[in-house]
Design a protein around this motif. Structure first.
Motif, PDB file in Angstrom:
ATOM      1  N   ILE A  48      42.420  21.177  38.707  1.00 22.59           N
ATOM      2  CA  ILE A  48      42.080  22.589  38.890  1.00 22.59           C
ATOM      3  C   ILE A  48      40.996  22.994  37.896  1.00 22.59           C
ATOM      4  O   ILE A  48      40.051  23.713  38.240  1.00 22.59           O
ATOM      5  N   CYS A  49      41.121  22.521  36.664  1.00 19.38           N
ATOM      6  CA  CYS A  49      40.120  22.823  35.634  1.00 19.38           C
ATOM      7  C   CYS A  49      38.748  22.280  36.019  1.00 19.38           C
ATOM      8  O   CYS A  49      37.729  22.936  35.822  1.00 19.38           O
ATOM      9  N   ASN A  50      38.728  21.090  36.596  1.00 21.52           N
ATOM     10  CA  ASN A  50      37.468  20.417  36.902  1.00 21.52           C
ATOM     11  C   ASN A  50      36.748  21.009  38.116  1.00 21.52           C
ATOM     12  O   ASN A  50      35.529  20.887  38.230  1.00 21.52           O
ATOM     13  N   ASN A  51      37.497  21.612  39.024  1.00 22.75           N
ATOM     14  CA  ASN A  51      36.869  22.158  40.233  1.00 22.75           C
ATOM     15  C   ASN A  51      36.353  23.570  39.945  1.00 22.75           C
ATOM     16  O   ASN A  51      37.001  24.575  40.234  1.00 22.75           O
ATOM     17  N   LYS A  52      35.173  23.630  39.376  1.00 19.29           N
ATOM     18  CA  LYS A  52      34.582  24.922  38.991  1.00 19.29           C
ATOM     19  C   LYS A  52      34.085  25.722  40.192  1.00 19.29           C
ATOM     20  O   LYS A  52      33.847  26.928  40.097  1.00 19.29           O
ATOM     21  N   ASN A  53      33.903  25.050  41.332  1.00 16.78           N
ATOM     22  CA  ASN A  53      33.361  25.732  42.504  1.00 16.78           C
ATOM     23  C   ASN A  53      34.431  26.478  43.300  1.00 16.78           C
ATOM     24  O   ASN A  53      34.109  27.353  44.098  1.00 16.78           O
ATOM     25  N   ALA A  54      35.697  26.118  43.103  1.00 15.94           N
ATOM     26  CA  ALA A  54      36.770  26.770  43.845  1.00 15.94           C
ATOM     27  C   ALA A  54      37.109  28.114  43.217  1.00 15.94           C
ATOM     28  O   ALA A  54      37.069  28.277  41.994  1.00 15.94           O
ATOM     29  N   LYS A  55      37.453  29.076  44.037  1.00 15.98           N
ATOM     30  CA  LYS A  55      37.947  30.358  43.531  1.00 15.98           C
ATOM     31  C   LYS A  55      39.437  30.199  43.254  1.00 15.98           C
ATOM     32  O   LYS A  55      40.204  29.797  44.140  1.00 15.98           O
ATOM     33  N   LEU A  56      39.847  30.507  42.025  1.00 14.17           N
ATOM     34  CA  LEU A  56      41.244  30.369  41.610  1.00 14.17           C
ATOM     35  C   LEU A  56      41.906  31.744  41.674  1.00 14.17           C
ATOM     36  O   LEU A  56      41.510  32.669  40.964  1.00 14.17           O
ATOM     37  N   GLY A  98      42.543  25.701  30.331  1.00 10.38           N
ATOM     38  CA  GLY A  98      41.740  26.867  29.967  1.00 10.38           C
ATOM     39  C   GLY A  98      40.958  27.479  31.111  1.00 10.38           C
ATOM     40  O   GLY A  98      40.217  28.456  30.913  1.00 10.38           O
ATOM     41  N   ARG A  99      41.088  26.912  32.304  1.00 11.03           N
ATOM     42  CA  ARG A  99      40.389  27.444  33.478  1.00 11.03           C
ATOM     43  C   ARG A  99      40.844  28.884  33.735  1.00 11.03           C
ATOM     44  O   ARG A  99      42.024  29.143  33.953  1.00 11.03           O
ATOM     45  N   VAL A 100      39.905  29.819  33.725  1.00 13.43           N
ATOM     46  CA  VAL A 100      40.224  31.236  33.884  1.00 13.43           C
ATOM     47  C   VAL A 100      40.495  31.554  35.352  1.00 13.43           C
ATOM     48  O   VAL A 100      39.765  31.114  36.247  1.00 13.43           O
ATOM     49  N   ILE A 101      41.556  32.303  35.601  1.00 10.52           N
ATOM     50  CA  ILE A 101      41.870  32.747  36.953  1.00 10.52           C
ATOM     51  C   ILE A 101      40.821  33.762  37.391  1.00 10.52           C
ATOM     52  O   ILE A 101      40.518  34.720  36.683  1.00 10.52           O
ATOM     53  N   ASP A 102      40.249  33.544  38.575  1.00  8.22           N
ATOM     54  CA  ASP A 102      39.116  34.352  39.029  1.00  8.22           C
ATOM     55  C   ASP A 102      39.523  35.725  39.533  1.00  8.22           C
ATOM     56  O   ASP A 102      38.754  36.691  39.406  1.00  8.22           O
ATOM     57  N   VAL A 103      40.702  35.820  40.145  1.00 10.58           N
ATOM     58  CA  VAL A 103      41.125  37.118  40.674  1.00 10.58           C
ATOM     59  C   VAL A 103      42.645  37.162  40.761  1.00 10.58           C
ATOM     60  O   VAL A 103      43.296  36.170  41.089  1.00 10.58           O
ATOM     61  N   LEU A 104      43.179  38.330  40.448  1.00 10.36           N
ATOM     62  CA  LEU A 104      44.608  38.612  40.584  1.00 10.36           C
ATOM     63  C   LEU A 104      44.773  39.538  41.774  1.00 10.36           C
ATOM     64  O   LEU A 104      44.122  40.589  41.852  1.00 10.36           O
ATOM     65  N   ILE A 105      45.652  39.157  42.708  1.00  8.93           N
ATOM     66  CA  ILE A 105      45.897  39.981  43.892  1.00  8.93           C
ATOM     67  C   ILE A 105      47.311  40.536  43.816  1.00  8.93           C
ATOM     68  O   ILE A 105      48.278  39.791  43.623  1.00  8.93           O
ATOM     69  N   TRP A 128      40.342  39.448  33.890  1.00  9.25           N
ATOM     70  CA  TRP A 128      40.935  39.126  35.182  1.00  9.25           C
ATOM     71  C   TRP A 128      40.641  40.228  36.189  1.00  9.25           C
ATOM     72  O   TRP A 128      41.299  41.276  36.183  1.00  9.25           O
ATOM     73  N   PRO A 129      39.663  40.044  37.075  1.00  7.06           N
ATOM     74  CA  PRO A 129      39.411  41.031  38.123  1.00  7.06           C
ATOM     75  C   PRO A 129      40.665  41.215  38.984  1.00  7.06           C
ATOM     76  O   PRO A 129      41.364  40.245  39.298  1.00  7.06           O
ATOM     77  N   PHE A 130      40.947  42.468  39.342  1.00  6.05           N
ATOM     78  CA  PHE A 130      42.150  42.779  40.115  1.00  6.05           C
ATOM     79  C   PHE A 130      41.764  43.267  41.499  1.00  6.05           C
ATOM     80  O   PHE A 130      40.895  44.130  41.648  1.00  6.05           O
ATOM     81  N   PHE A 131      42.418  42.699  42.520  1.00 10.39           N
ATOM     82  CA  PHE A 131      42.192  43.105  43.899  1.00 10.39           C
ATOM     83  C   PHE A 131      43.489  43.717  44.412  1.00 10.39           C
ATOM     84  O   PHE A 131      44.484  43.024  44.574  1.00 10.39           O
ATOM     85  N   LYS A 132      43.470  45.038  44.617  1.00  8.16           N
ATOM     86  CA  LYS A 132      44.677  45.733  45.070  1.00  8.16           C
ATOM     87  C   LYS A 132      44.774  45.649  46.586  1.00  8.16           C
ATOM     88  O   LYS A 132      43.816  45.911  47.309  1.00  8.16           O
ATOM     89  N   ALA A 133      45.958  45.274  47.061  1.00  9.83           N
ATOM     90  CA  ALA A 133      46.166  45.135  48.497  1.00  9.83           C
ATOM     91  C   ALA A 133      47.605  45.458  48.846  1.00  9.83           C
ATOM     92  O   ALA A 133      48.534  45.128  48.101  1.00  9.83           O
ATOM     93  N   ALA A 149      39.267  38.113  52.260  1.00  8.36           N
ATOM     94  CA  ALA A 149      38.388  39.036  51.542  1.00  8.36           C
ATOM     95  C   ALA A 149      37.768  38.395  50.306  1.00  8.36           C
ATOM     96  O   ALA A 149      36.731  38.855  49.817  1.00  8.36           O
ATOM     97  N   GLN A 150      38.376  37.339  49.798  1.00 11.36           N
ATOM     98  CA  GLN A 150      37.866  36.670  48.604  1.00 11.36           C
ATOM     99  C   GLN A 150      36.892  35.541  48.937  1.00 11.36           C
ATOM    100  O   GLN A 150      36.299  34.944  48.043  1.00 11.36           O
TER     101      GLN A 150
END
Length: 301
Positions: free
Chosen positions: A207-215, A246-253, A265-270, A292-293
């Motif tokens: 997961i850390c190594n895949n920088k292109n994926a949205k976590l 240390g891979r930062v989570i890209d978005v919290l839903i 941590w960007p937050f996406f309210k749904a 949406a992500q």
């Protein structure tokens, strides 16, 4: 034709949460993969492990159940739970079928493939490891609590989670993470569903190594009990990031705003709740929140 042929998604977790997530991702077909926790030691699964050994099959069975698209004699059998008195009471036939196929196969992945083919399940299901292991937790007073069921019921707060014994991650899980455009953690029990796969160093590192994926981290709709219920959302995100190098989570839903959440941590309210249950995620709403992500034309939904 796969409507989402250009996107590959991996969801990590266990129990009802991962099953719900994979049901939401059903439209991705074989481009969707679930990496399933295999440390459960309670209920029918725990009894089978005590008698037969092997990995825990309950979470895998639950995910497959939620992905069955056609009712058939096979699906009815797979979902059947014994009732009455005696040793069979409470056992799920799907757990017994997976255990039997595992005993007849070279590896657990073969047993899962046979069941997926039989039940016409397109989404990939991969156990976090093909080797049996149990969850353990270090309490604040320095003692270890062993077993997933015991960890869930702890009255003390915990300092650390680990697996015993140390086991390797399933090769197919690492390949799926490496190729993913999106990696989803949750929803589900944080300590006993989401964290166990991340405790495998190969999975955390992939997961850390895949920088292109949205976590993405998806919150539960209702509070947890036990030690996980006493953790803040910030603590949960930090635990995940630590396990993932240390891979930062890209978005919290989630459905509830967090006033003091770090802008890290960007937050996406749904609105994700099912109309029939406030604590259960709605499959369609989950799917739309994930879409949406990603760079996917909404007309393809």
């Amino acid at each position: 034709m796969n409507r989402y042929k250009d996107k590959k998604i991996v969801a990590v977790g266990g129990g009802h949460g991962l099953g719900r997530m994979l049901a939401a991702l059903k439209g991705f077909g074989s481009n969707a993969t679930g990496i399933v926790t295999t440390t459960d030691n309670g209920g029918s699964t725990g009894r089978i492990r005590h008698c037969q050994g092997g990995i825990a099959w309950g979470d895998t069975r639950n995910c497959i159940n939620q992905l069955i698209t056609e009712s058939s004699l096979e699906s009815i059998m797979f979902e059947y739970r014994f009732k009455g008195e005696g040793e069979l009471d409470g056992h799920n036939l799907g757990n017994l079928m997976l255990t039997a196929l595992d005993n007849l196969s070279v590896r657990p992945m073969e047993a899962i493939q046979l069941i997926r083919n039989m039940l016409k399940v397109e989404v990939n299901i991969i156990p976090m490891s093909e080797h049996p292991s149990d969850l353990k937790a270090l309490t604040e007073d320095g003692s270890w609590v062993h077993g997933e069921s015991s960890v869930d019921q702890m009255e003390e707060d915990l300092l650390q989670l680990d697996l015993q014994p140390k086991v390797p991650a399933t090769h197919e899980a690492i390949v799926a993470i490496n190729e993913a455009d999106c990696i989803i953690l949750g929803p589900g029990s944080f300590l006993t569903s989401i964290m166990p796969p991340l405790l495998l160093p190969e999975i955390g590192q992939a997961i850390c190594n895949n920088k292109n994926a949205k976590l993405i981290f998806i919150e539960n709709l209702s509070p947890e009990y036990g030690p996980a219920g006493r953790m803040s959302i910030e603590q949960k995100l930090e635990w995940c990031e630590k396990a993932c190098g240390g891979r930062v989570i890209d978005v919290l839903i989630g459905d509830t705003l967090h006033a003091n959440l770090s802008p890290k941590w960007p937050f996406f309210k749904a609105d994700l709740a099912s109309e029939n249950s406030e604590w259960r995620h709605d499959r369609t709403k989950l799917m739309k929140a994930i879409i949406a992500q990603l760079d996917i034309d909404p007309e393809q939904i």
